[in-house]
Motif scaffolding. Structure first.
Motif, PDB file in Angstrom:
ATOM      1  N   GLU A 249       0.883  -1.214   0.046  1.00  0.00           N
ATOM      2  CA  GLU A 249      -0.118  -0.005  -0.076  1.00  0.00           C
ATOM      3  C   GLU A 249       0.821   1.154   0.087  1.00  0.00           C
ATOM      4  N   LEU A 250       1.892   1.276   0.878  1.00  0.00           N
ATOM      5  CA  LEU A 250       2.870   2.323   0.946  1.00  0.00           C
ATOM      6  C   LEU A 250       3.548   2.487  -0.629  1.00  0.00           C
ATOM      7  N   LEU A 251       3.929   1.419  -0.930  1.00  0.00           N
ATOM      8  CA  LEU A 251       4.601   1.515  -2.561  1.00  0.00           C
ATOM      9  C   LEU A 251       3.728   2.242  -3.447  1.00  0.00           C
ATOM     10  N   GLN A 252       2.376   1.500  -3.566  1.00  0.00           N
ATOM     11  CA  GLN A 252       1.126   2.118  -4.333  1.00  0.00           C
ATOM     12  C   GLN A 252       1.137   3.650  -4.062  1.00  0.00           C
ATOM     13  N   ARG A 253       1.093   4.195  -2.798  1.00  0.00           N
ATOM     14  CA  ARG A 253       1.056   5.597  -2.492  1.00  0.00           C
ATOM     15  C   ARG A 253       2.229   6.477  -3.173  1.00  0.00           C
ATOM     16  N   ARG A 254       3.257   5.719  -2.903  1.00  0.00           N
ATOM     17  CA  ARG A 254       4.310   6.505  -3.404  1.00  0.00           C
ATOM     18  C   ARG A 254       4.506   6.724  -4.684  1.00  0.00           C
ATOM     19  N   ASN A 255       4.080   5.621  -5.681  1.00  0.00           N
ATOM     20  CA  ASN A 255       4.131   5.783  -7.039  1.00  0.00           C
ATOM     21  C   ASN A 255       2.959   6.749  -7.325  1.00  0.00           C
ATOM     22  N   ALA A 256       1.864   6.772  -6.880  1.00  0.00           N
ATOM     23  CA  ALA A 256       0.742   7.534  -7.561  1.00  0.00           C
ATOM     24  C   ALA A 256       1.203   9.162  -7.027  1.00  0.00           C
ATOM     25  N   LEU A 257       1.877   9.344  -5.866  1.00  0.00           N
ATOM     26  CA  LEU A 257       2.442  10.623  -5.754  1.00  0.00           C
ATOM     27  C   LEU A 257       3.568  11.307  -6.411  1.00  0.00           C
ATOM     28  N   MET A 258       4.239  10.454  -7.171  1.00  0.00           N
ATOM     29  CA  MET A 258       5.276  10.696  -8.192  1.00  0.00           C
ATOM     30  C   MET A 258       4.734  10.795  -9.420  1.00  0.00           C
ATOM     31  N   ASN A 259       3.753  10.221  -9.623  1.00  0.00           N
ATOM     32  CA  ASN A 259       2.882  10.702 -11.055  1.00  0.00           C
ATOM     33  C   ASN A 259       1.994  11.741 -10.813  1.00  0.00           C
ATOM     34  N   ALA A 260       1.519  12.240  -9.824  1.00  0.00           N
ATOM     35  CA  ALA A 260       0.842  13.322  -9.438  1.00  0.00           C
ATOM     36  C   ALA A 260       1.816  14.484  -9.669  1.00  0.00           C
ATOM     37  N   LEU A 261       3.123  14.363  -9.076  1.00  0.00           N
ATOM     38  CA  LEU A 261       4.163  15.389  -9.402  1.00  0.00           C
ATOM     39  C   LEU A 261       4.408  15.534 -11.022  1.00  0.00           C
ATOM     40  N   ALA A 262       4.322  14.456 -11.572  1.00  0.00           N
ATOM     41  CA  ALA A 262       4.710  14.601 -12.874  1.00  0.00           C
ATOM     42  C   ALA A 262       3.558  15.320 -13.810  1.00  0.00           C
ATOM     43  N   LEU A 263       2.516  14.974 -13.324  1.00  0.00           N
ATOM     44  CA  LEU A 263       1.540  15.720 -14.082  1.00  0.00           C
ATOM     45  C   LEU A 263       1.420  17.211 -13.737  1.00  0.00           C
ATOM     46  N   LEU A 264       1.867  17.661 -12.384  1.00  0.00           N
ATOM     47  CA  LEU A 264       1.700  19.036 -12.363  1.00  0.00           C
ATOM     48  C   LEU A 264       2.892  19.666 -13.143  1.00  0.00           C
ATOM     49  N   VAL A 265       4.041  19.091 -13.297  1.00  0.00           N
ATOM     50  CA  VAL A 265       4.953  19.624 -14.097  1.00  0.00           C
ATOM     51  C   VAL A 265       4.825  19.442 -15.628  1.00  0.00           C
ATOM     52  N   GLY A 266       3.550  18.735 -15.877  1.00  0.00           N
ATOM     53  CA  GLY A 266       3.531  18.459 -17.590  1.00  0.00           C
ATOM     54  C   GLY A 266       4.225  17.352 -18.077  1.00  0.00           C
TER      55      GLY A 266
END
Length: 518
Positions: A249-266
């Motif tokens: 669960e922690l790994l999935q949350r970490r990956n989702a947060l990295m993707n969210a940052l990728a979306l924020l920077v385009g």
């Protein structure tokens, strides 16, 4: 050359136009007056400030407040987001749309000039009335070439109110982009801090897994030697499995947060995995918290400035609606040549002109003008309420953010004490179990307590940094008002934001105090 009679006539119309222009200083409708926001009464201290925690100061809020965390990765992500975020780029394009609307509104103050040319081959019916009167029925050519000009004299300020409203709308669009910039900087910081908190939680789980596996090995050894029971071994295995279960669960949350940052920077998904995958410690809290003074909020929070500009635009619309009740006076002229032969177009005798005033007076519109005025006045009252609501919401957000920041600092201090005590209890339980002085239940309980206290302490540290983000978002940090105002070529007439020094009326739902122009 123009003949003397023609020149005299043009001179008379020009004089009339100048007289009309001299009267054009009057503008009907209310003028804008800046609203009193009352923010000077706000208190920038939490209700229960920690005695030895980080203090606030009256220093100006830094535009790049995230640098207070002293984290190079966060600073880089903020720079990339400011440059490449798609929502921010769309907000910038909306500014260009508003700028074009301002240009359209400003053109109402200028005359319109057009050129035209036409050619037609004409023939009259032999049985028509013109031929009966002696006209020739033979086909003939007819050429026309000339210029048309018209200009509506802005006697009552209708065009100027249109331009004023469009300039205020442009100003609101500019502040809308800056509000998006504030939200973006807060979202980048919030997501990044949550990522570091999740990575810290993964590290805590790994540390506890190491301890649990060591305890399991000891328990199995004691069971083989007949010292420990099957219950103790099964409990140790269950503890290891419980800790392992938290990792996916922690790994999935970490990956989702990295993707969210990728979306924020385009960027596309997984584009930042290589940069952010390495576990780094959670940034520490700033040692100083510059929060400024309350009276500066209205100049720092772009949503307040946006609401003020929208109120300005709504007030200008009232002037436009009122000007529609008055007559419109303009000048219209035409000059050109026309002839039956193309070669005669260059002859002075082929000239034709007309010039004169035009007047339009609305007499009966079926109540349309009255209802339009009532509509615009109601919209202005709504904009006044929206401004008051925006200011009040800002006040609440800042006050809540200050209390949350102070509360999280107190909570973190107490959780740190709890963690240290649970860790000492675990060490004592393990030592007693190894010496045979206590059973495994004490060790298991101590391990669970340490794991829970570590998790709470990490969550508290993450929440404490997030309260800093929320505080600076509520204070309007994340953009530089001074840089925006002095940006060359941005906005209206060389400034990023149109000047709104002209007074504008505020029509409140209860009373209306307007300052009318002559």
């Amino acid at each position: 050359m123009i003949s003397q009679p023609v020149f005299s006539q043009l001179n008379r119309y020009a004089s009339a136009a100048l007289c009309a222009v001299s009267l054009a200083g009057c503008m009907v409708g209310p003028d804008f007056v800046k609203p009193d926001n009352g923010l000077h009464e706000a208190v920038l201290t939490p209700r229960q400030a920690p005695p030895d925690a980080t203090r606030t100061s009256d220093a100006a809020v830094p535009s790049q407040w995230w640098r207070l965390f002293n984290d190079a990765v966060l600073a880089e992500l903020q720079s990339r987001a400011q440059a490449d975020n798609l929502d921010l780029q769309m907000a910038s394009e909306r500014i260009e749309q508003s700028r074009a609307q301002l240009g359209i509104a400003a053109s109402e103050l200028l005359p319109s000039v057009g050129a035209g040319a036409s050619y037609a081959r004409e023939g009259l019916s032999e049985h028509g009335k013109f031929v009966a009167l002696g006209a020739s029925s033979s086909p003939s050519d007819f050429w026309q070439l000339g210029f048309d000009a018209s200009w509506e004299i802005d006697l009552w300020g209708r065009a100027r109110r249109l331009r004023e409203g469009a300039a205020a709308a442009l100003e609101a669009t500019v502040y809308d982009r800056e509000a998006a910039r504030v939200a973006l900087s807060a979202e980048v910081a919030r997501t990044y801090l949550q990522l570091r908190g999740t990575q810290a939680q993964l590290d805590i789980a790994q540390q506890n897994l190491t301890v649990a596996e060591r305890t399991l090995g000891l328990t199995e050894s004691r069971e083989r030697n007949g010292v420990a029971t099957r219950f103790e071994t099964s409990s140790a295995r269950a503890q290891v499995a419980t800790i392992k279960a938290t990792v996916p669960e922690l790994l999935q949350r970490r990956n989702a947060l990295m993707n969210a940052l990728a979306l924020l920077v385009g960027e596309k998904p997984r584009a930042l995995d290589a940069q952010l995958g390495e576990t780094l410690p959670l940034p520490s809290l700033p040692t100083s918290m510059p929060v400024g003074i309350p009276s500066e909020w209205a100049h720092r929070r772009p949503d307040i400035l946006r609401a003020e500009a929208q109120l300005h635009a709504a007030t200008a619309d009232i002037g436009v609606a009122k000007a529609d009740f008055y007559p419109r006076i303009g000048l219209k002229g035409q000059i050109g040549v026309e002839a039956f032969e193309g070669g005669d177009l260059l002859s002075w005798d082929s000239r034709v002109f007309s010039v004169g005033p035009t007047v339009y007076l609305p007499i009966f519109q079926g109540g349309r003008l009255t209802q339009r005025l009532a509509l615009n006045e109601a919209r202005q009252k709504t904009a006044a309420l929206a401004y008051r609501q925006t200011v009040l919401r800002a006040w609440h957000e800042v006050d809540d953010a200050l209390d949350a920041w102070a509360a999280q600092q107190r909570r973190h201090d107490e959780l740190l004490v709890s963690y240290e005590q649970n860790k000492q209890a675990l060490q004592a339980a393990e030592r007693g179990y190894q010496e045979g002085a206590s059973d495994y239940l004490n060790v298991l309980t101590a391990q669970l307590n340490v794991l829970a206290s570590q998790t709470r302490l990490n969550d508290s540290a993450t929440s404490a940094t997030l309260t800093v983000v929320n505080l600076y978002k509520s204070l309007g940090g994340g953009w530089d008002p001074d840089a925006l105002k002095h940006a060359p070529g941005a906005g209206v007439e060389g400034s990023a934001v149109p000047s709104s020094d002209a007074p504008v009326a505020i029509v409140s739902p209860v009373t209306s105090h307007t300052k009318a122009s002559p």
